[in-house]
Motif scaffolding. Structure first.
Motif, PDB file in Angstrom:
ATOM      1  N   UNK A   1      36.660  52.460  30.165  1.00  0.00           N
ATOM      2  CA  UNK A   1      38.016  53.582  30.639  1.00  0.00           C
ATOM      3  C   UNK A   1      38.588  53.922  29.370  1.00  0.00           C
ATOM      4  N   UNK A   2      39.582  52.554  28.690  1.00  0.00           N
ATOM      5  CA  UNK A   2      40.321  52.644  27.562  1.00  0.00           C
ATOM      6  C   UNK A   2      41.704  53.261  28.522  1.00  0.00           C
ATOM      7  N   UNK A   3      41.581  52.345  29.347  1.00  0.00           N
ATOM      8  CA  UNK A   3      42.833  52.495  30.843  1.00  0.00           C
ATOM      9  C   UNK A   3      43.077  51.880  31.618  1.00  0.00           C
ATOM     10  N   UNK A   4      43.943  52.180  32.507  1.00  0.00           N
ATOM     11  CA  UNK A   4      43.599  50.826  33.735  1.00  0.00           C
ATOM     12  C   UNK A   4      43.215  52.144  34.972  1.00  0.00           C
ATOM     13  N   UNK A   5      43.082  52.108  35.775  1.00  0.00           N
ATOM     14  CA  UNK A   5      41.954  52.678  36.647  1.00  0.00           C
ATOM     15  C   UNK A   5      41.839  52.053  38.157  1.00  0.00           C
ATOM     16  N   UNK A   6      41.238  52.598  39.215  1.00  0.00           N
ATOM     17  CA  UNK A   6      41.122  52.022  39.981  1.00  0.00           C
ATOM     18  C   UNK A   6      39.579  51.525  39.867  1.00  0.00           C
ATOM     19  N   UNK A   7      39.431  50.600  39.836  1.00  0.00           N
ATOM     20  CA  UNK A   7      37.847  50.212  39.180  1.00  0.00           C
ATOM     21  C   UNK A   7      37.355  48.287  40.156  1.00  0.00           C
ATOM     22  N   UNK A   8      36.034  47.764  39.836  1.00  0.00           N
ATOM     23  CA  UNK A   8      35.984  46.352  39.956  1.00  0.00           C
ATOM     24  C   UNK A   8      35.516  46.271  38.340  1.00  0.00           C
ATOM     25  N   UNK A   9      35.168  45.343  38.442  1.00  0.00           N
ATOM     26  CA  UNK A   9      35.447  44.138  36.822  1.00  0.00           C
ATOM     27  C   UNK A   9      33.682  43.078  36.879  1.00  0.00           C
ATOM     28  N   UNK A  10      33.177  43.680  35.701  1.00  0.00           N
ATOM     29  CA  UNK A  10      32.096  42.561  36.236  1.00  0.00           C
ATOM     30  C   UNK A  10      32.245  41.591  34.723  1.00  0.00           C
ATOM     31  N   UNK A  11      31.680  40.797  34.617  1.00  0.00           N
ATOM     32  CA  UNK A  11      31.883  39.438  32.993  1.00  0.00           C
ATOM     33  C   UNK A  11      30.323  39.580  33.109  1.00  0.00           C
ATOM     34  N   UNK A  12      29.758  39.748  31.732  1.00  0.00           N
ATOM     35  CA  UNK A  12      28.072  39.874  31.601  1.00  0.00           C
ATOM     36  C   UNK A  12      28.432  38.774  30.761  1.00  0.00           C
ATOM     37  N   UNK A  13      27.102  38.227  30.478  1.00  0.00           N
ATOM     38  CA  UNK A  13      26.911  37.831  29.482  1.00  0.00           C
ATOM     39  C   UNK A  13      25.479  38.376  28.610  1.00  0.00           C
ATOM     40  N   UNK A  14      25.546  38.992  27.218  1.00  0.00           N
ATOM     41  CA  UNK A  14      24.471  38.607  26.481  1.00  0.00           C
ATOM     42  C   UNK A  14      23.358  38.288  25.365  1.00  0.00           C
TER      43      UNK A  14
ATOM     44  N   UNK B   1      33.984  49.432  36.566  1.00  0.00           N
ATOM     45  CA  UNK B   1      33.332  50.470  37.547  1.00  0.00           C
ATOM     46  C   UNK B   1      34.165  50.779  38.107  1.00  0.00           C
ATOM     47  N   UNK B   2      34.326  52.460  37.750  1.00  0.00           N
ATOM     48  CA  UNK B   2      35.469  53.324  38.360  1.00  0.00           C
ATOM     49  C   UNK B   2      35.119  52.975  40.107  1.00  0.00           C
ATOM     50  N   UNK B   3      35.856  52.936  41.455  1.00  0.00           N
ATOM     51  CA  UNK B   3      35.812  53.544  42.590  1.00  0.00           C
ATOM     52  C   UNK B   3      36.919  53.962  43.210  1.00  0.00           C
ATOM     53  N   UNK B   4      35.965  54.881  44.288  1.00  0.00           N
ATOM     54  CA  UNK B   4      37.326  55.446  44.927  1.00  0.00           C
ATOM     55  C   UNK B   4      37.826  54.605  45.746  1.00  0.00           C
ATOM     56  N   UNK B   5      39.739  54.960  46.913  1.00  0.00           N
ATOM     57  CA  UNK B   5      39.990  53.703  47.584  1.00  0.00           C
ATOM     58  C   UNK B   5      39.571  52.478  47.473  1.00  0.00           C
ATOM     59  N   UNK B   6      40.477  50.912  48.335  1.00  0.00           N
ATOM     60  CA  UNK B   6      40.836  50.197  48.600  1.00  0.00           C
ATOM     61  C   UNK B   6      39.446  49.287  49.346  1.00  0.00           C
ATOM     62  N   UNK B   7      38.053  49.531  49.828  1.00  0.00           N
ATOM     63  CA  UNK B   7      37.593  48.869  50.366  1.00  0.00           C
ATOM     64  C   UNK B   7      36.496  48.386  49.897  1.00  0.00           C
ATOM     65  N   UNK B   8      36.180  48.561  48.630  1.00  0.00           N
ATOM     66  CA  UNK B   8      34.757  48.203  47.652  1.00  0.00           C
ATOM     67  C   UNK B   8      35.397  47.013  47.115  1.00  0.00           C
ATOM     68  N   UNK B   9      34.512  45.110  47.489  1.00  0.00           N
ATOM     69  CA  UNK B   9      34.894  44.194  47.025  1.00  0.00           C
ATOM     70  C   UNK B   9      35.553  44.750  45.762  1.00  0.00           C
ATOM     71  N   UNK B  10      36.451  43.959  45.757  1.00  0.00           N
ATOM     72  CA  UNK B  10      37.175  43.290  44.121  1.00  0.00           C
ATOM     73  C   UNK B  10      37.851  44.126  43.671  1.00  0.00           C
ATOM     74  N   UNK B  11      37.905  45.317  44.106  1.00  0.00           N
ATOM     75  CA  UNK B  11      38.679  46.281  43.627  1.00  0.00           C
ATOM     76  C   UNK B  11      40.089  47.239  43.716  1.00  0.00           C
ATOM     77  N   UNK B  12      40.852  47.539  42.216  1.00  0.00           N
ATOM     78  CA  UNK B  12      42.481  47.791  42.344  1.00  0.00           C
ATOM     79  C   UNK B  12      42.109  47.698  40.947  1.00  0.00           C
ATOM     80  N   UNK B  13      43.414  48.568  40.625  1.00  0.00           N
ATOM     81  CA  UNK B  13      44.316  49.523  39.520  1.00  0.00           C
ATOM     82  C   UNK B  13      44.000  48.129  38.430  1.00  0.00           C
ATOM     83  N   UNK B  14      43.088  48.128  37.382  1.00  0.00           N
ATOM     84  CA  UNK B  14      43.374  47.280  36.804  1.00  0.00           C
ATOM     85  C   UNK B  14      42.505  48.128  35.344  1.00  0.00           C
ATOM     86  N   UNK B  15      42.340  47.188  34.293  1.00  0.00           N
ATOM     87  CA  UNK B  15      42.060  48.206  32.637  1.00  0.00           C
ATOM     88  C   UNK B  15      41.193  47.684  32.404  1.00  0.00           C
TER      89      UNK B  15
END
Length: 419
Positions: free
Chosen positions: A122-135, A104-118
Motif C-alpha cells: 500500500x505504501x502507507x500505514x493502514x488498517x490491515x493484516x500482514x502475511x509473511x511469505x516465502x517464494x 491485506x487491507x481490512x475494515x474494523x477490528x475483528x479480523x485476526x491480526x488486524x491493526x494500523x500498521x505499515x
C-alpha cells in the motif's frame, strides 16, 4: 482465467488436485477444496466462499464457508505437498528462497491480526493484516510455497480477542523475522533444495534471522538499513568476567571499539570503488546498476558477526538511489553473482501480483485464524497450478522454436496444421 480457458484446463486441473486430496481428510472436504480452487481460478466479482458457492451448480454457501472457516483439515499438509511437488518440478540446489511480506487491507477490528500498521504493497500505514511469505525461485520458474500470518503483540496478549478469532492457545507473539526463519528452516527440513535466501532490511537487520540462516549453512543476500552498524576490521571481543578499569568484572562479552553506521561508511567510498553490473534483463532492457563492495563485520546485538560483504548498489542517473545489502557467501562467489541473486528478489513481487490478481489471495471474507490459513493455502495451490501451465507453455514454445530451426518444410507444415 475465462470460462473457455477453464473448460480447456479443467481435466488437467482435476488431475493436479487429485494429488492433494489426501491432505483434506475425507472426500467431502476434498470435493470442497476442488470446488474452491475452481472458483479461485475462474474469478468473478469477488472470490469469497459465498460468491464461489453461489456461482457453482448445486453450491451450498454455508457448507463451503464451514469448510473454509471451521473445517478440520491441515493447510500445513497441503503446503508440505505443494513444496514436495515444487521440488520435483523446479528443484535446484542453487535455488533461492525469497522472503517478503504483503498487506491485506481490512475494515474494523475483528479480523485476526488486524491493526494500523505499515504495508509495503500500500505504501502507507493502514488498517490491515500482514502475511509473511516465502517464494521459491529456480531457473525453471518460481512460486509461493509458504506463509505465516503476523499476529501483533497486542493481539497475542488479548485473550478475549484471541478466542473470538480462534487463535490457537499454542500461538505466541513472534516477530516477522522469526516467522520467516521458521519457514526457511521448515523448507530445509522438508528437503526443498536451495542455496540462497534474500530478504529486505526488516529481516537483514535481524540477528535472529541472519544467524538462523547461517546455522543452516545457507547463503543470504539481504538488505540492510543505513543505520546498521559495522566494523571495517575485526574487533576484539572482551569475554564476560573480564575486569574493567574500575575493577568490576563484566557480566556480558562486549567490544571496546564502537562500530560505524553503514551510511557513514558508504559516504567514504572513493569514486574508483564503483563498477557497473547488469543484474538482469528487464522488460525495458538490461537492468544496470553501479556496485561497490567491501568486507565488514556487522554488529549483531553489540557483537561482531562473521566476516561478510557489504554490497552498495547505486542506480544510474542524476538522482541516484542507494541501497545496501549484506552477504555471508564465501569470497569465491563473485560480486556479479551476488548482484544477480539479489536481483531475483523481484520474483516474490511477481508472485504477489499473480496470487492476488489471478488466484484471489486477498479476496477472503473470513475473519478467523483458521479461515485465513485455509484460504491462503488454497490460493497458493491455485498459483502453483498456473505456474505449471506457464512452464509447460514455455517448454512447448521452446520445443517449437527448436523444431522450426531445423528446416522450412517443418515450419510450413506446422503452420498449415495450426491454420
Amino acid at each position: 482465467m475465462d470460462a473457455r480457458q477453464f473448460r480447456r484446463l479443467k481435466p488437467e486441473l482435476d488431475l493436479f488436485l487429485d494429488r492433494f486430496a489426501p491432505c483434506f481428510g475425507h472426500d467431502g472436504h476434498a470435493l470442497h477444496a476442488r470446488q474452491f480452487v475452481h472458483g479461485l481460478l475462474l474469478g468473478g466479482d469477488r472470490r469469497s466462499a459465498e460468491n464461489i458457492a453461489e456461482a457453482m451448480d448445486g453450491g451450498v454457501v454455508r457448507s463451503l464457508q464451514k469448510f473454509l472457516g471451521q473445517g478440520r483439515w491441515s493447510d500445513d499438509a497441503a503446503l508440505e505437498e505443494l513444496q514436495r511437488h515444487t521440488a520435483e518440478v523446479l528443484g535446484d540446489p542453487e535455488a533461492i528462497l525469497n522472503v517478503d511480506e504483503t498487506g491485506f487491507p481490512k475494515k474494523g477490528t475483528k479480523s485476526v491480526g488486524v491493526k494500523r500498521q505499515y504495508a509495503g504493497c500500500l505504501g502507507r500505514t493502514d488498517n490491515c493484516q500482514i502475511g509473511v511469505f516465502v517464494n521459491y525461485c529456480a531457473p525453471a520458474g518460481h512460486t509461493l510455497v509458504d506463509r505465516r500470518l503476523f499476529l501483533p503483540e497486542e493481539w497475542a496478549a488479548d485473550r478475549p480477542r484471541r478466542r473470538a478469532a480462534g487463535v490457537p492457545e499454542a500461538v505466541v507473539f513472534r516477530t516477522k523475522p522469526e516467522l520467516a526463519l521458521e519457514m526457511v528452516v521448515q523448507a530445509h527440513e522438508r528437503g526443498l533444495p536451495f542455496r540462497w535466501v534474500t530478504a529486505d532490511s526488516v529481516y537483514g537487520d535481524s540477528p535472529t534471522f541472519v544467524q538462523g540462516v547461517r546455522e543452516l549453512g545457507k547463503w543470504y543476500v539481504a538488505d540492510t538499513s543505513a543505520d546498521a552498524r559495522v566494523w571495517l576490521t575485526e574487533p576484539e571481543v572482551i569475554p564476560a568476567g573480564t575486569k574493567g578499569a574500575r575493577g568490576r568484572a563484566t557480566s556480558q562479552p562486549h567490544v571496546a571499539v564502537k562500530p560505524q553506521r553503514v551510511d557513514a561508511v558508504v559516504a567514504q567510498l572513493p569514486p574508483t570503488a564503483w563498477r557497473r553490473i547488469t543484474v538482469a534483463e528487464g522488460s525495458q532492457g538490461p537492468r544496470v546498476y553501479e556496485y561497490a563492495v567491501l568486507w565488514v563485520w556487522f554488529s549483531e546485538e553489540g557483537l561482531p558477526s562473521g566476516r561478510e560483504r557489504l554490497l552498495v548498489r547505486r542506480s544510474l542517473g542524476q538522482k541516484a538511489e542507494v541501497k545496501c545489502h549484506r552477504s555471508n557467501a564465501p569470497a569465491a562467489i563473485g560480486l556479479e553473482k551476488l548482484a544477480q541473486v539479489r536481483g531475483q528478489h523481484w520474483c516474490v513481487e511477481q508472485s504477489f501480483e499473480a496470487a492476488k490478481g489471478e488466484c484471489g489471495l486477498d479476496e477472503y471474507e473470513t475473519r478467523g485464524w483458521v479461515g485465513w490459513h485455509h484460504h491462503t493455502a488454497l490460493s497458493l495451490l491455485a498459483l502453483w497450478f498456473l505456474g505449471l501451465q506457464r512452464q509447460r507453455l514455455g517448454e512447448k514454445r521452446a520445443a517449437d522454436d527448436g523444431a522450426r530451426g531445423k528446416g522450412v518444410a517443418g515450419a510450413s507444415a506446422r503452420c498449415a496444421a495450426v491454420g
